[in-house]
Enzyme design. Sequence first.
Site, PDB file in Angstrom:
ATOM      1  N   GLY A  13       0.820  -1.218   0.000  1.00  0.00           N
ATOM      2  CA  GLY A  13       0.000   0.000   0.000  1.00  0.00           C
ATOM      3  C   GLY A  13       0.850   1.261   0.000  1.00  0.00           C
ATOM      4  N   TYR A  14       0.147   2.371   0.067  1.00  0.00           N
ATOM      5  CA  TYR A  14       0.795   3.693  -0.049  1.00  0.00           C
ATOM      6  C   TYR A  14       1.841   3.908   1.053  1.00  0.00           C
ATOM      7  N   ASP A  34       0.537  -8.903   2.042  1.00  0.00           N
ATOM      8  CA  ASP A  34      -0.570  -8.073   1.554  1.00  0.00           C
ATOM      9  C   ASP A  34      -1.540  -8.980   0.812  1.00  0.00           C
ATOM     10  N   PHE A  83       0.029  -2.231   8.783  1.00  0.00           N
ATOM     11  CA  PHE A  83      -0.669  -1.235   7.960  1.00  0.00           C
ATOM     12  C   PHE A  83      -1.944  -1.798   7.353  1.00  0.00           C
ATOM     13  N   SER A 127      -5.003   6.749  13.399  1.00  0.00           N
ATOM     14  CA  SER A 127      -5.319   7.920  12.590  1.00  0.00           C
ATOM     15  C   SER A 127      -5.781   9.070  13.474  1.00  0.00           C
ATOM     16  N   ALA A 128      -5.506  10.279  13.017  1.00  0.00           N
ATOM     17  CA  ALA A 128      -6.012  11.467  13.715  1.00  0.00           C
ATOM     18  C   ALA A 128      -7.533  11.492  13.700  1.00  0.00           C
ATOM     19  N   TYR A 151     -15.056   3.543  10.269  1.00  0.00           N
ATOM     20  CA  TYR A 151     -13.603   3.460  10.043  1.00  0.00           C
ATOM     21  C   TYR A 151     -12.860   3.937  11.295  1.00  0.00           C
ATOM     22  N   LYS A 155     -10.450   1.889  14.266  1.00  0.00           N
ATOM     23  CA  LYS A 155      -9.108   2.262  14.741  1.00  0.00           C
ATOM     24  C   LYS A 155      -9.100   2.377  16.261  1.00  0.00           C
ATOM     25  N   TYR A 179      -1.627   9.004  12.515  1.00  0.00           N
ATOM     26  CA  TYR A 179      -1.183   9.807  11.376  1.00  0.00           C
ATOM     27  C   TYR A 179      -2.150  10.952  11.135  1.00  0.00           C
ATOM     28  N   PHE A 180      -1.591  12.092  10.715  1.00  0.00           N
ATOM     29  CA  PHE A 180      -2.443  13.174  10.230  1.00  0.00           C
ATOM     30  C   PHE A 180      -2.653  12.938   8.721  1.00  0.00           C
ATOM     31  N   ASN A 181      -2.383  13.867   7.823  1.00  0.00           N
ATOM     32  CA  ASN A 181      -2.768  13.636   6.417  1.00  0.00           C
ATOM     33  C   ASN A 181      -1.555  13.340   5.532  1.00  0.00           C
TER      34      ASN A 181
HETATM   35  P1  NAD Z   1      -3.513   1.474   1.428  1.00  0.00           P
HETATM   36  O1  NAD Z   1      -4.884   1.031   1.113  1.00  0.00           O
HETATM   37  O2  NAD Z   1      -2.675   2.043   0.339  1.00  0.00           O
HETATM   38  O3  NAD Z   1      -2.697   0.274   2.110  1.00  0.00           O
HETATM   39  C1  NAD Z   1      -3.313  -0.711   2.889  1.00  0.00           C
HETATM   40  C2  NAD Z   1      -2.809  -2.058   2.378  1.00  0.00           C
HETATM   41  O4  NAD Z   1      -3.380  -3.104   3.167  1.00  0.00           O
HETATM   42  C3  NAD Z   1      -3.214  -2.325   0.930  1.00  0.00           C
HETATM   43  O5  NAD Z   1      -2.074  -2.737   0.212  1.00  0.00           O
HETATM   44  C4  NAD Z   1      -4.255  -3.444   1.018  1.00  0.00           C
HETATM   45  O6  NAD Z   1      -4.218  -4.276  -0.106  1.00  0.00           O
HETATM   46  C5  NAD Z   1      -3.807  -4.133   2.300  1.00  0.00           C
HETATM   47  N1  NAD Z   1      -4.875  -4.848   3.015  1.00  0.00           N
HETATM   48  C6  NAD Z   1      -6.086  -4.382   3.380  1.00  0.00           C
HETATM   49  N2  NAD Z   1      -6.769  -5.320   4.057  1.00  0.00           N
HETATM   50  C7  NAD Z   1      -5.958  -6.409   4.144  1.00  0.00           C
HETATM   51  C8  NAD Z   1      -6.082  -7.685   4.732  1.00  0.00           C
HETATM   52  N3  NAD Z   1      -7.210  -8.055   5.347  1.00  0.00           N
HETATM   53  N4  NAD Z   1      -5.056  -8.551   4.640  1.00  0.00           N
HETATM   54  C9  NAD Z   1      -3.909  -8.202   4.002  1.00  0.00           C
HETATM   55  N5  NAD Z   1      -3.735  -6.996   3.402  1.00  0.00           N
HETATM   56  C10 NAD Z   1      -4.749  -6.111   3.485  1.00  0.00           C
HETATM   57  O7  NAD Z   1      -3.616   2.506   2.652  1.00  0.00           O
HETATM   58  P2  NAD Z   1      -2.488   3.420   3.301  1.00  0.00           P
HETATM   59  O8  NAD Z   1      -2.837   4.814   2.999  1.00  0.00           O
HETATM   60  O9  NAD Z   1      -1.140   2.916   2.963  1.00  0.00           O
HETATM   61  O10 NAD Z   1      -2.826   3.171   4.832  1.00  0.00           O
HETATM   62  C11 NAD Z   1      -2.112   2.223   5.619  1.00  0.00           C
HETATM   63  C12 NAD Z   1      -2.701   2.206   7.013  1.00  0.00           C
HETATM   64  O11 NAD Z   1      -2.617   3.520   7.565  1.00  0.00           O
HETATM   65  C13 NAD Z   1      -4.169   1.803   7.063  1.00  0.00           C
HETATM   66  O12 NAD Z   1      -4.367   1.001   8.207  1.00  0.00           O
HETATM   67  C14 NAD Z   1      -4.892   3.123   7.211  1.00  0.00           C
HETATM   68  O13 NAD Z   1      -6.107   2.986   7.889  1.00  0.00           O
HETATM   69  C15 NAD Z   1      -3.898   3.920   8.036  1.00  0.00           C
HETATM   70  N6  NAD Z   1      -4.045   5.373   7.844  1.00  0.00           N
HETATM   71  C16 NAD Z   1      -3.965   5.900   6.590  1.00  0.00           C
HETATM   72  C17 NAD Z   1      -4.129   7.264   6.417  1.00  0.00           C
HETATM   73  C18 NAD Z   1      -4.079   7.878   5.034  1.00  0.00           C
HETATM   74  O14 NAD Z   1      -4.524   8.990   4.864  1.00  0.00           O
HETATM   75  N7  NAD Z   1      -3.538   7.219   4.021  1.00  0.00           N
HETATM   76  C19 NAD Z   1      -4.351   8.097   7.507  1.00  0.00           C
HETATM   77  C20 NAD Z   1      -4.402   7.523   8.779  1.00  0.00           C
HETATM   78  C21 NAD Z   1      -4.241   6.151   8.937  1.00  0.00           C
HETATM   79  C1  UD1 Z   2     -10.116  12.063   5.409  1.00  0.00           C
HETATM   80  C2  UD1 Z   2     -10.971  11.118   6.220  1.00  0.00           C
HETATM   81  C3  UD1 Z   2     -10.227  10.770   7.499  1.00  0.00           C
HETATM   82  C4  UD1 Z   2      -8.844  10.203   7.191  1.00  0.00           C
HETATM   83  C5  UD1 Z   2      -8.095  11.243   6.349  1.00  0.00           C
HETATM   84  C6  UD1 Z   2      -6.725  10.790   5.946  1.00  0.00           C
HETATM   85  C7  UD1 Z   2     -13.289  11.722   5.650  1.00  0.00           C
HETATM   86  C8  UD1 Z   2     -14.554  12.345   6.133  1.00  0.00           C
HETATM   87  N1  UD1 Z   2     -12.246  11.749   6.505  1.00  0.00           N
HETATM   88  O1  UD1 Z   2      -9.951  13.194   6.169  1.00  0.00           O
HETATM   89  O2  UD1 Z   2     -10.935   9.827   8.247  1.00  0.00           O
HETATM   90  O3  UD1 Z   2      -8.137   9.953   8.386  1.00  0.00           O
HETATM   91  O4  UD1 Z   2      -8.852  11.500   5.166  1.00  0.00           O
HETATM   92  O5  UD1 Z   2      -6.833   9.723   5.049  1.00  0.00           O
HETATM   93  O6  UD1 Z   2     -13.222  11.194   4.562  1.00  0.00           O
HETATM   94  N2  UD1 Z   2     -11.305  18.358   0.174  1.00  0.00           N
HETATM   95  C9  UD1 Z   2     -11.864  19.122  -0.823  1.00  0.00           C
HETATM   96  N3  UD1 Z   2     -12.126  18.527  -2.013  1.00  0.00           N
HETATM   97  C10 UD1 Z   2     -11.827  17.211  -2.271  1.00  0.00           C
HETATM   98  C11 UD1 Z   2     -11.257  16.432  -1.236  1.00  0.00           C
HETATM   99  C12 UD1 Z   2     -11.014  17.039  -0.023  1.00  0.00           C
HETATM  100  O7  UD1 Z   2     -12.142  20.305  -0.629  1.00  0.00           O
HETATM  101  O8  UD1 Z   2     -12.091  16.725  -3.376  1.00  0.00           O
HETATM  102  C13 UD1 Z   2     -10.989  19.014   1.458  1.00  0.00           C
HETATM  103  C14 UD1 Z   2     -11.670  18.411   2.670  1.00  0.00           C
HETATM  104  O9  UD1 Z   2     -12.901  19.042   2.899  1.00  0.00           O
HETATM  105  C15 UD1 Z   2     -10.627  18.707   3.766  1.00  0.00           C
HETATM  106  C16 UD1 Z   2      -9.290  18.629   3.033  1.00  0.00           C
HETATM  107  O10 UD1 Z   2      -9.594  18.830   1.664  1.00  0.00           O
HETATM  108  O11 UD1 Z   2     -10.784  20.024   4.258  1.00  0.00           O
HETATM  109  C17 UD1 Z   2      -8.581  17.289   3.190  1.00  0.00           C
HETATM  110  O12 UD1 Z   2      -9.492  16.250   2.815  1.00  0.00           O
HETATM  111  P1  UD1 Z   2      -9.045  14.716   2.786  1.00  0.00           P
HETATM  112  O13 UD1 Z   2      -7.804  14.576   2.015  1.00  0.00           O
HETATM  113  O14 UD1 Z   2     -10.218  13.917   2.369  1.00  0.00           O
HETATM  114  O15 UD1 Z   2      -8.676  14.399   4.311  1.00  0.00           O
HETATM  115  P2  UD1 Z   2      -9.548  14.607   5.655  1.00  0.00           P
HETATM  116  O16 UD1 Z   2     -10.789  15.343   5.417  1.00  0.00           O
HETATM  117  O17 UD1 Z   2      -8.630  15.144   6.681  1.00  0.00           O
END
Ligand code: NAD
Ligand code: UD1
Length: 346
Positions: A13-14, A34, A83, A127-128, A151, A155, A179-181
Amino acid sequence: MDGKIILVTGAAGYIGSHTCVELLDAGYRVVALDNLCNSSREALLRVEALSGRAVPFHFADVRDAAALDILFAQHAIDAVIHFAGLKAVGESVDAPLHYFDNNVAGSLCLLNCMRRAGIHHFLFSSSATVYGDPETVPIPEQACTRVTNPYGRSKLMIEEMLADLMRSDAQWVIGVLRYFNPVGAHASGMIGEDPRGIPNNLLPFISQVAAGQRECVAVYGADYPTPDGTGVRDYIHVVDLARGHVAALRRMFASGGGFTVNLGTGRGYSVLQMLRAFEAVSGRSIPFELVARRPGDIGICYADTRLAKELLDWQAGKDIHAMCADHWRWQSMNPRGYSGSVLQGG
Ligand code: NAD
Ligand code: UD1
């Protein structure tokens, strides 16, 4: 770290793929797991190409105890970074049981298999989102948690499960990272975020508009109590975030004990500031339209980062210019994400 072996679940994943690169650079060995439900095997091939190191891959689900038992018998794993999980808020509202099964039951299964195998170092992706709409910013770790969707609840449930586990048995060393964003991509442009379908998050959407793949960014809400009325978030470069995991592991191996720590920059940027920064690095004009707030969104969210500095000796170093430039390089080099890959030949 003496060549310690880290199992990374969700490694394709990312955030997982970027963390694999940083772990390998820091001298750890990595085993990847994965089920590829939201990612591509190609990401891990590129991790190997970037680091020049082999990463054994297990195509498995974290809910599959038999597969995990085999993996733990095959590799002398020292710690697990977990993750693997589903992360789309809207989808979690429509299919809560699916989210609890994948995220909560998945973590439970993994922890049980770890316990059986005698592995007690566990680093978890939280996650935040667990803070909901915060009372104050910057948000410290001890702020109230108030989740508003399945979701976020998944967490928080896992965080609570982990706290009980540590209370029950002092062998467990568990780090929880909120994590934040996360945004941006590896500076090589080789790995990055590859969302399926229409991106939910802001930066992937902006970059697809800049690339001409979508017409216009819908800016959700211009009436928040922020300087320009648009939502403010703590965007953090994914490579900084990945390095935060390396710092957290170092702390877990050195000192033991558990912790819950924010990973953010401590600075907030508005939607329009991000959009302008992206225009500047891409040289593209990015059309946007101000629309109604997105249900469930909050106005302002950014991290108190002092605990991360104190406990992990880590802080984010990359600014929004680097976040946008690296995101744009990834987008430009991989307009169809991993599915247009040369390495994969597809
Ligand atoms: P992502 O979807 O890119 O990565 C998650 C990976 O987990 C994927 O490769 C998916 O195929 C794998 N996966 C999902 N369910 C599975 C399972 N049951 N068994 C095995 N593999 C599985 O997401 P990401 O952005 O890399 O996020 C990673 C983690 O961080 C997640 O737990 C997510 O909730 C958390 N997180 C992400 C963000 C964000 O904004 N990206 C913010 C806060 C927390
Ligand atoms: C979203 C998730 C949150 C997750 C976080 C990081 C929701 C309601 N919340 O939050 O649970 O932890 O992503 O993955 O989905 N925005 C626009 N236009 C768009 C997309 C976003 O204006 O097309 C704005 C949103 O209103 C926000 C900011 O951009 O103000 C960031 O949005 P986003 O990237 O979706 O993250 P979060 O809202 O923080």
